[in-house]
Design an enzyme around this catalytic site. Sequence first.
Site, PDB file in Angstrom:
ATOM      1  N   ASP A 420       0.876  -1.036  -0.188  1.00  0.00           N
ATOM      2  CA  ASP A 420      -0.105  -0.100   0.082  1.00  0.00           C
ATOM      3  C   ASP A 420       0.828   1.301  -0.014  1.00  0.00           C
ATOM      4  O   ASP A 420       1.891   1.134   0.701  1.00  0.00           O
ATOM      5  CB  ASP A 420      -0.839  -0.147   1.360  1.00  0.00           C
ATOM      6  N   ARG A 423       0.169   5.381  -4.406  1.00  0.00           N
ATOM      7  CA  ARG A 423      -0.147   6.811  -4.918  1.00  0.00           C
ATOM      8  C   ARG A 423       0.259   7.698  -3.768  1.00  0.00           C
ATOM      9  O   ARG A 423       0.620   9.105  -4.254  1.00  0.00           O
ATOM     10  CB  ARG A 423      -1.750   6.653  -4.794  1.00  0.00           C
ATOM     11  N   ARG A 424       0.180   7.665  -2.550  1.00  0.00           N
ATOM     12  CA  ARG A 424       0.495   8.648  -1.629  1.00  0.00           C
ATOM     13  C   ARG A 424       1.972   8.883  -1.667  1.00  0.00           C
ATOM     14  O   ARG A 424       2.464   9.982  -1.578  1.00  0.00           O
ATOM     15  CB  ARG A 424       0.472   8.088  -0.188  1.00  0.00           C
ATOM     16  N   HIS A 438       3.960   3.841  -8.978  1.00  0.00           N
ATOM     17  CA  HIS A 438       4.168   2.314  -9.206  1.00  0.00           C
ATOM     18  C   HIS A 438       5.437   1.814  -9.900  1.00  0.00           C
ATOM     19  O   HIS A 438       5.749   0.649  -9.366  1.00  0.00           O
ATOM     20  CB  HIS A 438       2.703   2.371 -10.161  1.00  0.00           C
ATOM     21  N   ASN A 469      -9.726  -1.565  -7.420  1.00  0.00           N
ATOM     22  CA  ASN A 469      -8.703  -0.736  -8.264  1.00  0.00           C
ATOM     23  C   ASN A 469      -9.160  -0.753  -9.532  1.00  0.00           C
ATOM     24  O   ASN A 469      -8.725   0.158 -10.359  1.00  0.00           O
ATOM     25  CB  ASN A 469      -7.478  -1.133  -8.014  1.00  0.00           C
ATOM     26  N   ARG A 599       0.986  -5.229   6.235  1.00  0.00           N
ATOM     27  CA  ARG A 599       0.475  -4.287   5.283  1.00  0.00           C
ATOM     28  C   ARG A 599       1.358  -2.997   5.581  1.00  0.00           C
ATOM     29  O   ARG A 599       1.552  -2.578   6.655  1.00  0.00           O
ATOM     30  CB  ARG A 599      -0.853  -3.885   5.640  1.00  0.00           C
ATOM     31  N   ARG A 605      -6.119  -1.935   8.391  1.00  0.00           N
ATOM     32  CA  ARG A 605      -7.338  -2.841   7.958  1.00  0.00           C
ATOM     33  C   ARG A 605      -6.728  -3.819   6.991  1.00  0.00           C
ATOM     34  O   ARG A 605      -5.380  -3.534   6.593  1.00  0.00           O
ATOM     35  CB  ARG A 605      -7.988  -1.753   7.066  1.00  0.00           C
ATOM     36  N   LEU A 606      -7.423  -4.859   6.869  1.00  0.00           N
ATOM     37  CA  LEU A 606      -7.142  -5.807   5.832  1.00  0.00           C
ATOM     38  C   LEU A 606      -7.750  -5.812   4.362  1.00  0.00           C
ATOM     39  O   LEU A 606      -7.275  -6.276   3.477  1.00  0.00           O
ATOM     40  CB  LEU A 606      -7.347  -7.100   6.142  1.00  0.00           C
ATOM     41  N   SER A 607      -8.802  -5.001   4.391  1.00  0.00           N
ATOM     42  CA  SER A 607      -9.702  -4.594   3.220  1.00  0.00           C
ATOM     43  C   SER A 607     -10.109  -5.886   2.530  1.00  0.00           C
ATOM     44  O   SER A 607      -9.894  -5.830   1.297  1.00  0.00           O
ATOM     45  CB  SER A 607      -9.015  -3.776   2.363  1.00  0.00           C
TER      46      SER A 607
END
Length: 650
Positions: A420, A423-424, A438, A469, A599, A605-607
Amino acid sequence: MRMDTTRQRGKHCQYKFLTLVCVASGLAIWVVISYQFLVRSIIPFLRLVLAPSSSGEVKVFTWRNKFPSVDNMHTFFDRGDAMLAAVLMAISMQLSNEEAGGFLLAHININKNLWRRLIRTLAFIRMTVRANSAERTQIIAWLNRIHSNISLFRFETNTFILATIAYALAKAHQSLGCAADVELDAVVSAIMSMADKINLEDRGKQVPSSLKEVEKYLSTQVTFQSPAMAKTFEYTLGLSHVTKSSSKTQETSITARTFFRRPWAWVKLFLLRQLAVEICYSVLFPKRPALSLSVARLLQPLWYHLHYNMCPQALTLDGLFDLLIACEPSLEEAVHSVYVEVLGEEHAARTVEAVQNAPGRTMRAHLPHIGSHSAGDTRWDFASPSLEEAVTEHLTCSFYRARLSSSGRKLPQHLGVIMDGNRRYSKDNHLGSVVDGHQVGARKLLQFMSWSFSAGINNVTLWALSDDNLKRGSDELGPLFTMMTGYINEMLAGNTPIAIINIRFRVVGDRSLLPEKLRRAVEVAENSTQHNRSFNLQLALGYGGRAEVVRAVKEAVKRRVRDESITTEEAVEQLSATDVTKHVYSAELGLPEIDAILRTSGEKRLSGFALWESHAAELCFVERHWPNMKQSDFLRSIMDLSERKRRYGA
Ligand SMILES: *[C@@H]1O[C@H](CO)[C@@H](O)[C@H](O)[C@H]1NC(C)=O
Ligand SMILES: *[C@@H]1O[C@H](CO)[C@@H](O)[C@H](O)[C@H]1NC(C)=O
Ligand SMILES: *[C@@H]1O[C@H](CO)[C@@H](O)[C@H](O)[C@H]1NC(C)=O
Ligand SMILES: *[C@@H]1O[C@H](CO)[C@@H](O)[C@H](O)[C@H]1NC(C)=O
């Protein structure tokens, strides 16, 4: 060290005196300059070592010197000190074999100019390691061309020569205590796999391919500790004094004048060579007490620091090149000429220029082709860490690796990773577009695999793209898919830095969501790596946890209906959790359950990732964005996981 200088006494009296003066003054200057730095990089490390352990256990700190870690497998070929030792050692072994030795002496004029010989060998190895698949074909063609008339150049000789190189390289790293067994075997097997590729007629012939096998094979060819070995080693060493360094036309020996032209470079080279010699002794003459090697090992933080301060590309082959050329400028021509012979004038010029101009040169040089040919822009490189960061990172990793290798730790059998933060990361670093983030993330993935391979975790599922996504705009997805296709193809061609690891690649998730081109690339990759066993890499593309469970339930029902000839309703009635477990992706691929999930980017979270398996999995979270993740973050997470497993483990 003392034995060595005694041997040279008389011959190199002036040299010895000068180097002693220089070593002493160099060390003094170095201590003064680096005092502040040392304090700043050692203190965080001491804090780490002395901090109370969360599990209440007493911390036993066993120093294993694991720190110039094999951050990416090519580092193996890129440690200047180990490489120098390996080349000296390999030449000694080759010379002490009667047949190959005679042939070498006659064939390459080794005694005329050893440094030229040495730097050409090093350049050749660097070229081979960093070449893409097309260039590797050129290299093999060149080997054939120059050896076509030499009768001894046949499979048996190739095998012997490669075995000496593989053995020397692995043993040099082992002596320094900086590699794990799996890494040593991977590197040996990568080198030995060249043996049957040089000549078409040799395809498929068996060669020794693990360190143990190579060791056994070599013991039939050379005798360690023997007087013959001692003699050839002495010979090699005598030549390896830079006192004989010379250009083609004139012999120059080191005099006060040449020395004072570049005193600092000579001191560095002296220290580097001294370490290399000790490494050679410890491998070729294991019974001889290698006191200074133990000291060097003990003082690795200092050594590392010293190198880092002294050579621009700390501890690297590039650093060694710079050093040799600084001492003897005529050697640059020798390096260039190998490139020209093998790759041609134009290509050589481009390569040399690329190596010289790349910012953060070492990392960049490892990844010469990814991106430039197929995967878009290469502007975004890994940020080069500052000196302090790098040393702190290495010390920290050494600490974690030492603790991880202590007994009683239970590593995850199958690690799930939610990558994760690309993008940030792009946003935080003001990269032009998200795709650049990416791109950096994809390179991190390659690094990550080598970290986890070295740590002994060889089943990894990485979540790259969720089914959600895929709803993103096509201006982000289009380039992303192109990039993925590019990376998969590069991996297949053996052009990625992790090509040394024998990877089995598979994709989990809903493939029908992927574009045709990517789907095909995936299928080809899956088919051609299906026999690889060292590492199971699963990429989750178009993956969603809920979709996975729904799919598993459907498959389980279908299976019951088919196997037991019952109606769908009866099957649904009899359905159990065990049935579903058998149909999640991990089980279908014959892998252990995902028992740990990591993560990045600070989200807790695990999403939905590994929704079914997460029921029993241990979780850990890393604050940094994925492209920023460090090896120490990874090792800390693994240590944390293994401690929890020890406490609650089934
Ligand atoms: C090999 O021998 C052939 C003739 O026998 C000669 O033309 C050729 O130049 C030689 N090649 C090398 C690399 O020495
Ligand atoms: C990885 O999975 C394989 C099964 O494919 C298993 O044999 C192996 O032990 C697993 N690795 C680890 C470290 O548990
Ligand atoms: C997988 O194994 C094949 C041979 O079975 C080998 O040619 C290939 O290089 C390996 N691929 C990777 C990525 O390790
Ligand atoms: C991969 O292998 C499968 C089964 O062996 C075969 O059906 C498929 O056509 C192959 N795909 C490619 C792209 O080679």
